[in-house]
Scaffold this motif. Sequence first.
Motif, mmCIF file in Angstrom:
data_model
loop_
_atom_site.group_PDB
_atom_site.id
_atom_site.type_symbol
_atom_site.label_atom_id
_atom_site.label_comp_id
_atom_site.label_asym_id
_atom_site.label_seq_id
_atom_site.Cartn_x
_atom_site.Cartn_y
_atom_site.Cartn_z
ATOM 1 N N PRO A 1 0.864 -0.625 0.070
ATOM 2 C CA PRO A 1 0.071 0.251 0.055
ATOM 3 C C PRO A 1 1.258 1.481 0.160
ATOM 4 C CG PRO A 1 -0.831 -1.617 1.327
ATOM 5 C CD PRO A 1 0.439 -2.481 1.113
ATOM 6 N N THR A 2 1.759 1.534 0.540
ATOM 7 C CA THR A 2 2.731 2.597 0.268
ATOM 8 C C THR A 2 3.022 2.181 -0.395
ATOM 9 O OG1 THR A 2 2.934 1.926 3.207
ATOM 10 C CG2 THR A 2 4.778 3.571 2.058
ATOM 11 N N LEU A 3 4.278 1.812 -0.999
ATOM 12 C CA LEU A 3 4.604 2.222 -2.381
ATOM 13 C C LEU A 3 3.706 2.102 -3.655
ATOM 14 C CD1 LEU A 3 7.260 -1.555 -2.539
ATOM 15 C CD2 LEU A 3 7.684 0.693 -1.808
ATOM 16 N N GLU A 4 2.510 1.998 -3.616
ATOM 17 C CA GLU A 4 1.235 1.706 -4.548
ATOM 18 C C GLU A 4 0.693 3.771 -4.257
ATOM 19 O OE1 GLU A 4 -1.944 1.480 -7.140
ATOM 20 O OE2 GLU A 4 0.090 0.965 -6.796
ATOM 21 N N PHE A 5 0.804 4.172 -3.245
ATOM 22 C CA PHE A 5 0.702 5.153 -2.769
ATOM 23 C C PHE A 5 2.265 6.037 -3.609
ATOM 24 C CE2 PHE A 5 1.315 9.173 -0.812
ATOM 25 C CZ PHE A 5 0.043 10.272 -0.485
ATOM 26 N N LEU A 6 3.020 5.946 -3.500
ATOM 27 C CA LEU A 6 4.033 6.931 -4.043
ATOM 28 C C LEU A 6 3.750 7.295 -5.144
ATOM 29 C CD1 LEU A 6 6.713 5.758 -1.667
ATOM 30 C CD2 LEU A 6 5.270 7.774 -1.696
ATOM 31 N N ARG A 7 3.520 5.916 -5.718
ATOM 32 C CA ARG A 7 3.536 5.467 -7.165
ATOM 33 C C ARG A 7 2.353 6.315 -7.563
ATOM 34 N NH1 ARG A 7 0.591 2.864 -11.117
ATOM 35 N NH2 ARG A 7 -0.862 2.610 -10.213
ATOM 36 N N LYS A 8 1.355 6.402 -7.357
ATOM 37 C CA LYS A 8 0.281 6.956 -7.248
ATOM 38 C C LYS A 8 0.868 9.227 -6.983
ATOM 39 C CE LYS A 8 -3.610 3.906 -7.501
ATOM 40 N NZ LYS A 8 -4.873 3.168 -6.451
ATOM 41 N N PHE A 9 1.272 9.025 -6.441
ATOM 42 C CA PHE A 9 1.865 10.596 -5.937
ATOM 43 C C PHE A 9 2.698 10.725 -7.307
ATOM 44 C CE2 PHE A 9 4.874 13.205 -4.311
ATOM 45 C CZ PHE A 9 3.305 14.296 -3.142
ATOM 46 N N GLY A 10 3.700 10.299 -7.323
ATOM 47 C CA GLY A 10 4.660 10.077 -8.018
ATOM 48 C C GLY A 10 4.193 10.735 -8.976
#
Length: 310
Positions: free
Chosen positions: A214-223
């Motif tokens: 979930p954290t990496l997915e959040f960072l993917r979308k944010f980036g």
Amino acid sequence: MSAKPEVGLVREASRQIVAGGSAGCLTTRDKRNHQPFCFAKNLGRGGGSHYRIQGLVEICLMHPLDVVKTRFQIQRYATDPNSYKSLGDSFRMIFQTEGLFGFYKGILPPILAETPKRAVKTFAIAGLGSGLTEAIVVNPFEVVKVGLQANRNTFTEQPSTLGYARQIIKKEGLGLQGLNKGFTATLGRHGVFNMVYFGFYYNVKNIIPVNKDPTLEFLRKFGIGLLSGTIASVINIPFDVAKSRIQGPQPVPGEIKYRTCFKTMATVYQEEGILALYKGLLPKIMRLGPGGAVMLLVYEYTYSWLQENW
């Protein structure tokens, strides 16, 4: 095992309205794989409109940067004693001379414009068309907003939003010299931004695989959202500068120097150089880079929560 019934149009639209949205490709969700698809291609499959929440979040968080951006764009020469020397200098001067509320001048027009501009986007095709239809709705609000942002009096001394709008209408009317001046520049600004922003976001999002963490997915979308907003801001800022010059105070009171979009760009380039067409780029990127990411993330996660719980 029987298939799950399709979500009704009213409920799907309600989810989208609550989730909010600014999607140029006007997305909803494919019921089978939860991937976004283009509203224009799937109009009959229960797609809904994208409304307010993330737009309001972005406005409230990022409006001070919008004020600073407008101030940079309307100042002409560094020799002007009232000009800002840097981003930090602009924040310091505004706070010292106009107070904390000086950073929120002109915030009411974009808030008032939020609902109608999202509603109009429901009927646009995608990207460029979405930006153009949005510009038609928001331009009068932008005229009022820029005028209020250019005012350097203290917050309590400047006219109210409605009072300033009435002044414009009484003096200059509703047309292209009044409440709709800068219309072509606004068309260019919103059309180019949406075309680049949403085109880049949805293409890159489909290329970079979803992460189970979930954290990496959040960072993917944010980036991806951050990069989309940054690139779109760099490409469309000459239109933004032209819009601010046309809608803001003219150099000589009573004399209109900046009248049309491309002629204004040419004048700024001839008199001040190519970099003048990129004035206010830093606060614009600081606002629309993270702001763009915030808008899309709020929509994505709010919509996912509504799908699971409603």
